[in-house]
Write a protein that holds these residues in place. Structure first.
Motif, mmCIF file in Angstrom:
data_model
loop_
_atom_site.group_PDB
_atom_site.id
_atom_site.type_symbol
_atom_site.label_atom_id
_atom_site.label_comp_id
_atom_site.label_asym_id
_atom_site.label_seq_id
_atom_site.Cartn_x
_atom_site.Cartn_y
_atom_site.Cartn_z
ATOM 1 N N ARG A 74 1.056 -0.851 0.089
ATOM 2 C CA ARG A 74 -0.011 0.096 0.125
ATOM 3 C C ARG A 74 0.687 0.572 -0.035
ATOM 4 O O ARG A 74 1.893 1.303 0.719
ATOM 5 C CB ARG A 74 -0.737 -0.432 1.066
ATOM 6 N N ARG A 159 5.617 0.143 -4.546
ATOM 7 C CA ARG A 159 4.866 -0.432 -4.126
ATOM 8 C C ARG A 159 3.253 0.569 -5.198
ATOM 9 O O ARG A 159 3.677 1.876 -5.441
ATOM 10 C CB ARG A 159 4.185 0.379 -2.947
ATOM 11 N N GLU A 161 -0.555 1.255 -6.097
ATOM 12 C CA GLU A 161 -2.025 1.118 -5.616
ATOM 13 C C GLU A 161 -2.678 2.107 -6.109
ATOM 14 O O GLU A 161 -2.471 3.300 -6.636
ATOM 15 C CB GLU A 161 -1.699 1.918 -3.879
ATOM 16 N N ARG A 190 -10.125 1.668 -1.340
ATOM 17 C CA ARG A 190 -8.958 1.298 -1.953
ATOM 18 C C ARG A 190 -9.964 0.509 -3.724
ATOM 19 O O ARG A 190 -11.118 -0.297 -3.097
ATOM 20 C CB ARG A 190 -7.615 0.262 -1.380
ATOM 21 N N THR A 192 -9.415 -2.367 -6.650
ATOM 22 C CA THR A 192 -8.640 -3.432 -7.574
ATOM 23 C C THR A 192 -9.404 -3.806 -9.044
ATOM 24 O O THR A 192 -10.505 -3.086 -9.104
ATOM 25 C CB THR A 192 -8.492 -4.590 -6.891
#
Length: 207
Positions: A74, A159, A161, A190, A192
């Motif tokens: 993250r 990372r 995100e 968040r 995806t």
């Protein structure tokens, strides 16, 4: 003193004695068997408890590893400054490299990117928000969801995100008309996969 031999017990007395002895033997055997059974059950319960404890610890360690792995992936953006005209931001515990910032399609604002200076400017969204709130109260406030894809570098590597942040804004009257002020930003959720823009558009409501 009489030299007469002791008379043997009567047959019924002898039989009763033997029966008593047998009962005691049976009782002793039962106690022994019960002791073996209790000991076995105690051992089994102890074994089961130890096995359950090991499984619980293993599950806790696996959950901790998964949480640590998820955290290491993250970025987590936080605002470092919000002075009205802009919001400066950074990664929570990693060096922010770049961001791509997208807005609800209905707002008609072009996507923006940051590389070295990570800021969201009020000028990007001022015109459409002022137009949407024209004709009402001169003092308005609300939140605008934006989708930010970020790349950050930490001790364990890069990372990436994708998350939706709410940009808090306020419209204030002034000498030369109304102006838009940015107040801060907070993570909303968040996302995806490839459905980030659709999720963003669904969250947007006109002020």
């Amino acid at each position: 003193m009489s030299d007469d031999p002791v008379a043997p017990p009567a047959p019924e007395v002898a039989a009763e004695t033997v029966a008593i002895r047998r009962r005691w033997l049976s009782l002793g055997e039962a106690v022994a068997v019960a002791g073996v059974i209790i000991g076995g059950l105690t051992f089994w319960n102890s074994f089961e408890e130890r096995r359950d404890a090991r499984e619980i610890r293993a599950e806790e360690r696996a959950a901790a590893r998964e949480a640590a792995l998820a955290a290491s992936r993250r970025t987590g953006l936080i605002a470092t400054e919000a002075n009205g005209s802009k919001i400066a931001f950074k990664g929570v515990d990693c060096a922010l490299q770049s961001t791509d910032i997208r807005f609800p399609k209905a707002l008609g604002v072009t996507a923006q990117s940051t590389v070295t200076v990570h800021e969201i400017e009020a000028a990007w969204i001022a015109r459409p928000l002022l137009k949407l709130t024209d004709g009402g109260d001169d003092r308005r406030q609300g939140r605008l969801p934006v989708l930010i894809d970020s790349l950050c570098t930490g001790p364990e590597g890069n990372r990436q995100e994708s998350a939706i942040y709410d940009i808090a804004w306020r419209i204030e009257p002034g000498l030369f008309g109304r102006s838009l002020k940015l107040r801060g930003m907070v993570m909303r959720q968040r996302v995806t996969g490839s459905g980030g823009q659709a999720t963003l558009d669904a969250l947007w409501t006109k002020p």
